[in-house]
Design an enzyme around this catalytic site. Structure first.
Site, short mmCIF file in Angstrom:
data_model
loop_
_atom_site.label_atom_id
_atom_site.label_comp_id
_atom_site.label_asym_id
_atom_site.label_seq_id
_atom_site.Cartn_x
_atom_site.Cartn_y
_atom_site.Cartn_z
N ALA A 9 -2.77 4.45 -6.28
CA ALA A 9 -4.15 3.96 -6.38
C ALA A 9 -4.79 4.41 -7.70
O ALA A 9 -5.46 3.63 -8.38
CB ALA A 9 -4.97 4.46 -5.19
N LYS A 56 3.55 1.51 -4.05
CA LYS A 56 2.99 0.71 -5.15
C LYS A 56 3.76 0.81 -6.47
O LYS A 56 3.74 -0.11 -7.26
CB LYS A 56 1.53 1.12 -5.39
CG LYS A 56 0.61 0.62 -4.30
CD LYS A 56 -0.82 1.02 -4.54
CE LYS A 56 -1.69 0.51 -3.41
NZ LYS A 56 -3.10 0.89 -3.55
N ARG A 107 -2.60 17.75 -6.92
CA ARG A 107 -1.83 18.86 -6.34
C ARG A 107 -0.59 19.12 -7.19
O ARG A 107 -0.30 20.25 -7.55
CB ARG A 107 -1.46 18.49 -4.91
CG ARG A 107 -0.65 19.50 -4.18
CD ARG A 107 -0.38 19.08 -2.76
NE ARG A 107 0.34 17.80 -2.66
CZ ARG A 107 0.61 17.19 -1.52
NH1 ARG A 107 0.22 17.72 -0.38
NH2 ARG A 107 1.26 16.04 -1.51
N THR A 152 0.84 -1.20 0.00
CA THR A 152 0.00 0.00 0.00
C THR A 152 0.87 1.25 0.00
O THR A 152 2.10 1.16 -0.18
CB THR A 152 -1.02 -0.06 1.17
OG1 THR A 152 -1.93 1.03 1.01
CG2 THR A 152 -0.37 0.00 2.53
N GLY A 155 -6.27 13.10 -7.32
CA GLY A 155 -5.09 12.34 -6.91
C GLY A 155 -4.50 11.59 -8.09
O GLY A 155 -5.23 11.19 -9.01
P1 NAP Z 1 0.10 7.69 -2.96
O1 NAP Z 1 0.67 6.90 -4.07
O2 NAP Z 1 0.97 8.06 -1.81
O3 NAP Z 1 -0.54 9.03 -3.62
C1 NAP Z 1 -1.09 10.01 -2.80
C2 NAP Z 1 -1.89 11.00 -3.62
O4 NAP Z 1 -2.55 11.89 -2.70
C3 NAP Z 1 -1.05 11.87 -4.55
O5 NAP Z 1 -1.79 12.18 -5.70
C4 NAP Z 1 -0.83 13.13 -3.69
O6 NAP Z 1 -0.61 14.30 -4.45
C5 NAP Z 1 -2.17 13.23 -3.01
N1 NAP Z 1 -2.11 14.00 -1.75
C6 NAP Z 1 -1.56 13.62 -0.59
N2 NAP Z 1 -1.72 14.58 0.35
C7 NAP Z 1 -2.38 15.60 -0.26
C8 NAP Z 1 -2.84 16.88 0.17
N3 NAP Z 1 -2.67 17.32 1.41
N4 NAP Z 1 -3.50 17.64 -0.72
C9 NAP Z 1 -3.70 17.21 -2.00
N5 NAP Z 1 -3.28 16.02 -2.47
C10 NAP Z 1 -2.64 15.22 -1.60
O7 NAP Z 1 -1.16 6.94 -2.31
P2 NAP Z 1 -2.12 5.88 -3.03
O8 NAP Z 1 -1.55 4.53 -2.91
O9 NAP Z 1 -2.46 6.43 -4.37
O10 NAP Z 1 -3.40 5.91 -2.07
C11 NAP Z 1 -4.29 7.03 -2.06
C12 NAP Z 1 -5.43 6.80 -1.08
O11 NAP Z 1 -6.26 5.73 -1.53
C13 NAP Z 1 -4.96 6.38 0.32
O12 NAP Z 1 -5.75 7.05 1.26
C14 NAP Z 1 -5.21 4.89 0.36
O13 NAP Z 1 -5.46 4.42 1.67
C15 NAP Z 1 -6.48 4.80 -0.49
N6 NAP Z 1 -6.68 3.48 -1.11
C16 NAP Z 1 -7.81 2.79 -0.77
C17 NAP Z 1 -8.05 1.57 -1.36
C18 NAP Z 1 -9.29 0.82 -1.03
O14 NAP Z 1 -9.33 -0.39 -1.30
N7 NAP Z 1 -10.32 1.45 -0.50
C19 NAP Z 1 -7.14 1.02 -2.28
C20 NAP Z 1 -6.02 1.77 -2.60
C21 NAP Z 1 -5.80 3.00 -2.01
P3 NAP Z 1 0.89 14.72 -4.93
O15 NAP Z 1 1.14 13.91 -6.17
O16 NAP Z 1 0.79 16.16 -5.16
O17 NAP Z 1 1.84 14.37 -3.81
#
Ligand code: NAP
Length: 278
Positions: free
Chosen positions: A135, A70, A156, A66, A131
């Site tokens: 994910a 990823k 962002r 996670t 985002g």
């Molecule tokens: P990630 O690769 O770390 O990407 C994070 C994303 O969030 C990036 O686009 C980042 O923007 C943005 N972000 C973070 N803080 C921010 C803020 N303060 N303001 C605006 N944008 C912000 O994470 P990920 O793996 O994609 O996961 C994203 C979310 O989905 C997490 O909360 C995760 O738990 C959830 N998720 C849930 C499931 C499910 O089964 N329900 C599955 C997968 C993921 P920047 O590019 O500008 O940094």
């Protein structure tokens, strides 16, 4: 296998304490009468490679990967599924004598929740994804396959959203922008929050004008109470605001099926967790 002889699985992330995956996999194991253990593994980015290899060398059978690992984990695998390659992101690792195999179950997990559990129709829909992290990479191909009218990725950091548009080159209904620049002439049918802002207790300037009374809002994040994004969407009059519990259980079921060769009944597990389609 663990020293007790039970097959070991786990979820690796940073942070990872919010993850409900251990509970879900325990319920799957009980339901399908599988003997296994599933651990929560907090691993900082610089320790990802050594931690995955250590888990493998001590008999681990499979891992969920996670945030924020990823994309980075792709360099550790010996081979990967077509959907992981398409996504450019991996959320499931399997270990066997042939090495480390990568897959991505996020996309199918989201689609099963949106279409099968919630009954949403995505054909012809105008979709906004907030985002552009791991994910979003996983969910874009199946969303595109569903035949929407357009998908806008707002992030962002604009360059990450633009990179995704390039990665899915050929999909001319895909575009990238910053939150401030989200076009609102054409109402959105579906707004998906795929940022990790809520997990970190942050509330970014989500584009309020993107929400109309016909908009269904889906937050990949989830919690016992409504997430900040769901609260925000409901306050702006969205038709529905749904947390990502269903996707979580559906993507976990797909991983479980890869590892154990048996598909759990997800509706029963969602019911056990007292969560049903809203
Ligand atoms: P990630 O690769 O770390 O990407 C994070 C994303 O969030 C990036 O686009 C980042 O923007 C943005 N972000 C973070 N803080 C921010 C803020 N303060 N303001 C605006 N944008 C912000 O994470 P990920 O793996 O994609 O996961 C994203 C979310 O989905 C997490 O909360 C995760 O738990 C959830 N998720 C849930 C499931 C499910 O089964 N329900 C599955 C997968 C993921 P920047 O590019 O500008 O940094």
């Amino acid at each position: 296998m663990s020293s007790s002889g039970i097959d070991r699985y786990g979820v690796m992330g940073f942070p990872v304490s919010h993850s409900r995956s251990p509970i879900i996999h325990r319920l799957f194991a009980l339901q399908t009468r599988q003997d296994l253990q599933y651990e929560l593994l907090q691993v900082a980015p610089e320790k990802l490679g050594s931690s995955v290899r250590q888990f493998q060398s001590t008999g681990g059978k499979g891992l969920n990967i996670t945030l924020p690992h990823k994309t980075e984990v792709m360099r550790l695998v010996d081979d990967m599924s077509e959907r992981a390659r398409q996504a450019g992101a991996i959320n499931t690792l399997s270990f066997d004598d042939d090495g480390i195999h990568g897959d991505n179950t996020d996309g199918i997990g989201l689609m099963r929740d949106l279409v099968t559990n919630l009954g949403l129709r995505l054909e012809g829909a105008n979709i906004l994804v907030l985002g552009a992290g791991g994910a979003t990479r996983g969910i874009l191909a199946p969303l595109l396959d569903a035949g929407p009218r357009a998908i806008t990725i707002a992030n962002r950091t604009l360059s990450r959203a633009s990179d995704l548009v390039e990665h899915f080159s050929g999909a001319d209904l895909l575009s990238a922008c910053r939150f401030d620049d989200v076009a609102t002439e054409d109402a959105y049918d579906l707004v998906i929050n795929a940022t990790s802002a809520g997990v970190k207790g942050e509330t970014p300037p989500y584009p309020a004008a993107a929400i109309s009374p016909q908009t269904c809002c889906y937050d990949l994040s989830y919690g016992l109470a409504a997430t900040p994004f769901c609260q925000w969407a409901a306050a702006r009059g969205a038709a529905r605001s749904i947390m990502g519990w269903g996707m979580l259980v559906e993507q976990a079921a797909e991983s479980f099926c890869i590892w154990r060769g048996v598909r759990p009944d997800t509706v029963a597990v969602l019911r056990q967790m007292s969560i049903s389609a809203s």
